[in-house]
Design a protein around this motif. Structure first.
Motif, mmCIF file in Angstrom:
data_model
loop_
_atom_site.group_PDB
_atom_site.id
_atom_site.type_symbol
_atom_site.label_atom_id
_atom_site.label_comp_id
_atom_site.label_asym_id
_atom_site.label_seq_id
_atom_site.Cartn_x
_atom_site.Cartn_y
_atom_site.Cartn_z
ATOM 1 N N ALA A 193 43.278 41.287 40.880
ATOM 2 C CA ALA A 193 43.959 40.029 40.563
ATOM 3 C C ALA A 193 44.430 39.359 41.846
ATOM 4 O O ALA A 193 44.316 38.141 42.014
ATOM 5 C CB ALA A 193 45.140 40.296 39.624
ATOM 6 N N GLU A 194 44.964 40.135 42.768
ATOM 7 C CA GLU A 194 45.491 39.562 44.011
ATOM 8 C C GLU A 194 44.378 39.012 44.902
ATOM 9 O O GLU A 194 44.515 37.939 45.482
ATOM 10 C CB GLU A 194 46.329 40.607 44.750
ATOM 11 N N LYS A 195 43.278 39.774 44.956
ATOM 12 C CA LYS A 195 42.161 39.323 45.801
ATOM 13 C C LYS A 195 41.304 38.274 45.100
ATOM 14 O O LYS A 195 40.365 37.746 45.685
ATOM 15 C CB LYS A 195 41.283 40.521 46.183
ATOM 16 N N GLY A 196 41.592 38.021 43.821
ATOM 17 C CA GLY A 196 40.751 37.078 43.077
ATOM 18 C C GLY A 196 39.368 37.639 42.825
ATOM 19 O O GLY A 196 38.373 36.925 42.868
ATOM 20 N N ALA A 197 39.298 38.941 42.562
ATOM 21 C CA ALA A 197 37.998 39.598 42.419
ATOM 22 C C ALA A 197 37.908 40.374 41.113
ATOM 23 O O ALA A 197 37.408 41.492 41.072
ATOM 24 C CB ALA A 197 37.767 40.528 43.616
ATOM 25 N N LEU A 198 38.379 39.766 40.033
ATOM 26 C CA LEU A 198 38.340 40.442 38.732
ATOM 27 C C LEU A 198 36.961 40.348 38.100
ATOM 28 O O LEU A 198 36.190 39.425 38.377
ATOM 29 C CB LEU A 198 39.364 39.795 37.796
ATOM 30 N N SER A 199 36.660 41.339 37.246
ATOM 31 C CA SER A 199 35.519 41.202 36.341
ATOM 32 C C SER A 199 36.091 40.728 35.005
ATOM 33 O O SER A 199 37.045 41.310 34.502
ATOM 34 C CB SER A 199 34.814 42.542 36.138
ATOM 35 N N ILE A 200 35.488 39.696 34.447
ATOM 36 C CA ILE A 200 35.996 39.143 33.192
ATOM 37 C C ILE A 200 34.915 39.229 32.119
ATOM 38 O O ILE A 200 33.780 38.817 32.344
ATOM 39 C CB ILE A 200 36.450 37.681 33.363
ATOM 40 N N MET A 201 35.265 39.845 30.988
ATOM 41 C CA MET A 201 34.301 40.054 29.901
ATOM 42 C C MET A 201 34.703 39.123 28.754
ATOM 43 O O MET A 201 35.781 39.276 28.192
ATOM 44 C CB MET A 201 34.334 41.502 29.430
ATOM 45 N N CYS A 202 33.815 38.204 28.412
ATOM 46 C CA CYS A 202 34.230 37.104 27.551
ATOM 47 C C CYS A 202 33.563 37.083 26.180
ATOM 48 O O CYS A 202 32.371 37.335 26.047
ATOM 49 C CB CYS A 202 33.890 35.780 28.231
ATOM 50 N N GLY A 203 34.373 36.735 25.186
ATOM 51 C CA GLY A 203 33.868 36.477 23.848
ATOM 52 C C GLY A 203 34.219 35.052 23.453
ATOM 53 O O GLY A 203 35.363 34.637 23.617
#
Ligand SMILES: NC(=O)C1=CN([C@@H]2O[C@H](COP(=O)(O)OP(=O)(O)OC[C@H]3O[C@@H](n4cnc5c(N)ncnc54)[C@H](OP(=O)(O)O)[C@@H]3O)[C@@H](O)[C@H]2O)C=CC1
Ligand SMILES: NC(=O)C1=CN([C@@H]2O[C@H](COP(=O)(O)OP(=O)(O)OC[C@H]3O[C@@H](n4cnc5c(N)ncnc54)[C@H](OP(=O)(O)O)[C@@H]3O)[C@@H](O)[C@H]2O)C=CC1
Ligand SMILES: NC(=O)C1=CN([C@@H]2O[C@H](COP(=O)(O)OP(=O)(O)OC[C@H]3O[C@@H](n4cnc5c(N)ncnc54)[C@H](OP(=O)(O)O)[C@@H]3O)[C@@H](O)[C@H]2O)C=CC1
Lengths: 287, 287, 287, 287
Positions: free
Chosen positions: D125-135
Motif C-alpha cells: 500500500a505504501e509503495k503503491g504496488a498492490l495486486s487488486i482482484m476485481c469483481g
C-alpha cells in the motif's frame, strides 16, 4: 503346568504372579535380574538369567517385552530352549509382521505361536482382568487359553497369526481419535466456563459416551495425567498402526495427526503421562 | 397445564405427543400446516396457524425448529402471544448467543426462558427417553422440568441461559473426533481383512469402548447409513461449536478437520446419512 | 577422472550421461542389466554386472537407487571394490541414519562419503540443472563438487554427514503443506466457478506465490498428473521426514496428515502420478 | 477526478495518499476523526465526518474498512450521498455475499460497484504496488482501473461482482497450507540442528520455493513476528473462505486445521503477529 514368563515389567510382573497363584509351575526371566529376584521373593517360583534357560521344559512360554526388536530378540533366545509341541505366546504389542516372523521361526522348531496383545492396562493386569486379542491356530489357542484365563476377563480368537496385533491396532486407532475429541470437548468447556461435572452427567448417557469419558473426564478436567498408559507406548503403537495402514492401503488422517500432537505432549514433558494428556497441549495457559 | 409446541419435525412431533398423552392441554403450530393437522388427527389437541396464536394463554411454550435464524423467527412470533410469568423453552440446537438473544426478548415481556437442546435422536424422542441439557434460572427450570419429564430420561441443569447450548456443543465435539477414530478403525480393519465381529468383541469392553462402537460398528462395517442423525444437522452443530470456540479462544483442530470431511460426505450424496457415514469417504473403492 | 555410477533409473541415467559427456571415464552398473546396456549403447563408456566391479579403481562412486535398504545394499557391495582415498557419493534420498551408517562403513575402508540428495526431478537431471544438498567433510566436498557440477545448477554444503538428507527432508516438508494448500485453493476455485487463469494472474505475484503455483496450477486445474515426482516416492520421503521428526522431537501435524491424503491418492490409482495429484481426492465427482 | 476514500487504516491511509499525489480531488472519512485530520495535515485534501458527506459528488468512492459488517455499514451510509452513475469500490476483504449485497443496494440507486480486495500488505500500500482482484462489470472496471492504478502494480478483472472476493479467498487458502508447511520445515530444521541459511540456499531454487520462503524464512527462524499481515485478519479471511467453501460444496481440511492452529497463536499472545507466526506454536520450549 510348567510355564515360563519372560519380561516382568508393569504388565508382565502381575500377569506372571497370577499364573503362579493358579498353581502353575512358573519360571521367570527378566533382563534386569533384580526384578526377577523381587518377583521370586514375593511369589515363589523359579528364575533364570536367560530366556532359553527359563523356557527349557516349559509347555507354554509367555513374553511381554517392549517393541518389535525386543520381541524378536527375546523370542529368538527363548526358542533355542523350547521343545517341540510347546507354544510361545507373545503379549507384547508389536506389528503383525513381527508376529509372523516369530511364528515362522517357532514353526521351524515345531513350536506353536500365538500373538496375544492385551488391553486393560496395569490395573487390568493386576486384577487379572485383561482383554486378550489372539492370532494363531485353533489348536494353539486351545492349549493356551485356559492358562491365560488366570489374568483375562476376555479372550478373543481374532484369526490367524498376526490378527491379534491387527486387532490391537484397531483398538489404538479408536482411542486416538476418541481422546482427541474428548480433549477438545474438555478444552472447549473449560474456556467457555461451564460446569463440567454437570456436562458429564448430561452427555455420558448418550451418543457421546465412551469408556474414556467415564474414566478420564474428571482427571482431564483437573489436568492430572500421572498414571495410566504412557504417551511413549501410545506413539509406538500408533507408529505400528500407521505402518500397517501403509501396507494395507488404508488412510488414517486423524490417527496420523494425533500421533503428531502426542509428539508435542512428549516435548512438553509428558512421555510418561497417560494418553488423556492430549488435552494438555490445548489447555496451555498463555506464557 | 396449558402448553404449546412449535415445530413438529422429526423431533417435535413425538415430543408434543408425549405431552398430550400425559394429560396436558397442548396446542401445536407447524409452518407447514399439513403436519399439524396430521398430529391433531393422530393425537387430538388443538392447532393454530401462527406461533402467537398457538402460544396464547400457555404456561409453557416449547419449540424445536431448525437453526439460529429459525429459532429467533419462531420465538419472536411466539413471544407476541405469551403472557407475563409464562416460560419459553427452546429445544432447538442453536448457538448460546441465540439463546441469550431470545432470553433477552423474553425478559422484556416478563417471560422466562430455558435453552434445552436434546440428545437421543428420533428414537429417543419417540420413546420419551431424551437427555436434555438446560440453561436458565432455577425458577424457570423448576417450572418446566416436570413437563419435560414426559419425554426425558435425564434432565440436567447446566447453568445460566446459553449453558444448555454450550453443553450440546461439548457433546457434538466429543462425537466428531470419536466417530472419525472409529471410522479409521473400521476402514483399517476392512483393508487388513480381519474379522470385525470378533474385533468388536475383543475391544468393546475396554478403553476403546464407546456408545458409537456399540451402536454403529455393525452398520459402519456394512456401509449402511440410511438412518440416524443427519450429516447436514451435524455440520450445523459443528459450525456452532467452532464459532463458540472462536469466541472463547478455544482451538478445535480435529473438530474443524472432521467438519471438512463431512463436506466430502455431503458432496458424495450423504446429506441425510447418519453421522457414522464418515467412514464412507475412507472406504471408497478405487473408481 | 575415473568414476562409477550405480543405478540408472529415471534420475541416474541422465546424470551418468552428463559425466561421460564432460569427459570422465564412466563405468555404470544397473541391477537390471538391460538399462546399463542401453546406456552404454547410447553414451559409450563401460558397464559391469556388480557394484564392486564397477567401482574398482574409481576415484568417485556415485549412486542413485531407491530407499534406505537399497542404498545400504548397493553401497556395501560397492565399498568392497573401492580403494582408500576414494569417495562414495549417495544421491539417493534416504534417512540421515542411513547416510551415517554408510559413512561409517566407508570410513572403515578409508573411503570418504557424501550424502547428496537432489531436487529438480527428471527434467533437472536431463538438463543437468539439479540442486544438490550435501552432507560430508570439506575435503570430500572439494573432491566431488567439480564432478557433480556437470549435472548441477546449485551445490550446497549443508553440514556433516546426514545433513544433506535432513535438508532434503525440509524440502519435502515444505512441499507437502504447500501442495495441499494449493490443492484446496484449486478445488475451491473450481467449485466456486471462478476463472482460474485470471485468479493465477492476480495471485501469483504476491504472498501466495510458489514454484508449484507457477508450474502446476494449469495441470492441477485440468486434472493432469501423468508426469513429475511420483506419489510413491513422496510417501517414502515423508516417511523419512516423519521418522526423523520423531527422533528429534519435532511435531509435523500437516505433513503427517498430507501423507495420509497421499495414501488415498495411491488407492485411487495414483501411485505414479505427480505429487500435485493431491487435488484429485478433493475434486472427485459424486459417484 | 473527484473521489472519496473511506477508512484510513493501515491500508487505506497510504492508498488515499497515492490518489491525492496523482492529482485527484480526494475527500477522506475515518470513523476516528483524528486519523482523518492527520491525513489531511500530511497530504492536503478534504475530510468529512460521515461517509455520506465525504461521498457527495464523488465519481468514485473507495472504502477499505474491517469485516463484512463494517463494510455494509460504511457502504450503506456512503450510498446515501452518492449520485447516479458514480461507482463504489470496496477494497475491504469480505465475503462474496457481502459484495453482492452492497452491489444490490448500489444498483437500486444507479451506482456501480466493484469488489476489489487487495494483496501486498502495508508495504504494498505504501509503495503503491498492490495486486487488486476485481469483481464487477466491464464498464465499472473501465471507470475505476485508471484511478486504482495509482497504488497498484497489477489489477486483474476476475469476473462479475463477488469474484474479486472469491479470488482473495483462493489467495488466503494457498497461504494457510503453505505457511504451515513452511513452519513445520523450519521447526524440523531447528530441532534437527542443521544450518538453516544453507538449507534455504539449497531449497529456494526448486519445487519448495515460495514467496513466503523468500520473505519470511529468516524471521521465522529467529522467531520474529512483529510486522506484516496480522493473525486476527487472517482468521477473519479464513472464516470467509470456509463459509464460502460450505456454500459451494468444497472441502478445505488443512485450511480448517490451520485456522485452529491460528487460534492457538492468538491465545499465546499473537493476535497482531504476522501470519508466519504459525511456527511459534511448534517451536515452544518445554515450559
Ligand atoms: N433429528 C435428530 O436426531 C435431532 C435433532 N436435533 C435438533 O432439533 C432441531 C429439530 O430437528 P428435527 O426435528 O430433526 O428437524 P426437522 O427438519 O425434522 O423439523 C424442523 C421443524 O422446524 C420447523 N421449522 C424450521 N424452520 C422454521 C421456521 N423458520 N419457521 C417455522 N418453523 C420452522 C419445520 O417446519 P416445516 O415442517 O414447515 O418444515 C419443522 O417442523 C434441530 O435444531 C436439530 O439440530 C437435536 C437432537 C437430535
Ligand atoms: N524421480 C525423481 O523425480 C526424483 C527422485 N529422487 C530420488 O532418487 C532416487 C532414485 O529415483 P528414480 O531414479 O526416480 O528411481 P527409479 O525407480 O527410476 O530408479 C531406481 C534405480 O535404483 C535401482 N535400484 C533400486 N533398488 C536397488 C537395489 N536394491 N539394488 C540395486 N539397484 C537398485 C534400480 O535398478 P533397476 O533398474 O534394476 O530397477 C534403478 O536403477 C530415489 O531415492 C528418489 O527418491 C530425488 C529427486 C527427484
Ligand atoms: N493490513 C494488511 O496487510 C491487509 C489488510 N487487508 C484488508 O483490508 C481491510 C483493512 O485492513 P487494515 O487497513 O489493515 O485495517 P485497520 O484496522 O488498520 O483499519 C481499519 C479501518 O476501517 C475503519 N473501520 C472499521 N470498521 C468500521 C466501521 N464499522 N465503520 C467505520 N469505519 C470502520 C477503521 O476506522 P477507525 O480508525 O475508526 O478504527 C479504520 O480506518 C481489512 O478487510 C483487511 O482484511 C487486505 C490486505 C492486506
Amino acid at each position: 503346568m510348567k510355564v515360563a514368563f519372560l519380561g516382568l515389567g508393569v504388565m508382565g510382573y502381575p500377569m506372571a504372579g497370577h499364573l503362579l497363584k493358579a498353581g502353575h509351575e512358573v519360571t521367570v526371566y527378566n533382563r534386569t535380574a533384580g526384578k526377577a529376584r523381587k518377583w521370586v521373593e514375593e511369589h515363589g517360583g523359579a528364575m533364570e538369567n536367560d530366556p532359553a534357560a527359563a523356557s527349557k521344559g516349559a509347555a507354554i512360554v509367555f513374553a511381554c517385552v517392549g517393541n518389535d526388536g525386543d520381541s524378536i530378540d527375546v523370542a529368538t533366545a527363548a526358542l533355542a530352549g523350547m521343545g517341540e509341541g510347546s507354544v510361545y505366546v507373545d503379549h507384547t504389542t508389536t506389528s503383525a509382521a513381527c508376529a509372523e516372523e516369530i511364528a515362522g521361526r517357532a514353526a521351524e522348531r515345531g513350536v506353536g505361536f500365538v500373538d496375544a496383545p492385551v488391553s486393560g492396562g496395569q490395573a487390568g493386569a493386576e486384577k487379572g482382568a485383561l482383554s486378550i486379542m489372539c492370532g494363531g491356530s485353533n489348536a494353539d489357542l486351545t492349549t493356551v487359553s485356559p492358562v491365560m484365563d488366570n489374568y483375562a476377563k476376555r479372550i478373543v480368537h481374532i484369526g490367524p497369526v498376526g490378527h491379534g496385533q491387527l486387532c490391537k491396532a484397531v483398538n489404538q486407532i479408536c482411542i486416538a481419535g476418541l481422546l482427541q475429541g474428548l480433549s477438545e470437548a474438555v478444552h472447549f468447556g473449560s474456556r467457555a466456563g461451564i460446569d463440567m461435572d454437570r456436562v458429564r452427567e448430561a452427555v455420558s448417557g448418550g451418543a457421546a459416551q465412551s469408556w474414556q469419558m467415564e474414566n478420564r473426564w474428571a482427571t482431564m478436567n483437573r489436568g492430572e495425567f500421572d498414571f495410566g498408559f504412557a504417551v511413549d507406548w501410545m506413539r509406538k503403537d500408533l507408529r505400528i498402526a500407521l505402518d500397517e495402514a501403509g501396507r494395507h492401503g488404508a488412510s488414517l488422517p486423524v490417527t496420523a495427526l494425533v500421533d503428531q500432537f502426542y509428539a508435542e505432549v512428549q516435548e512438553s514433558g509428558g512421555r510418561r503421562w497417560d494418553t488423556s494428556s492430549l488435552v494438555s497441549r490445548l489447555n496451555k495457559k498463555p506464557s
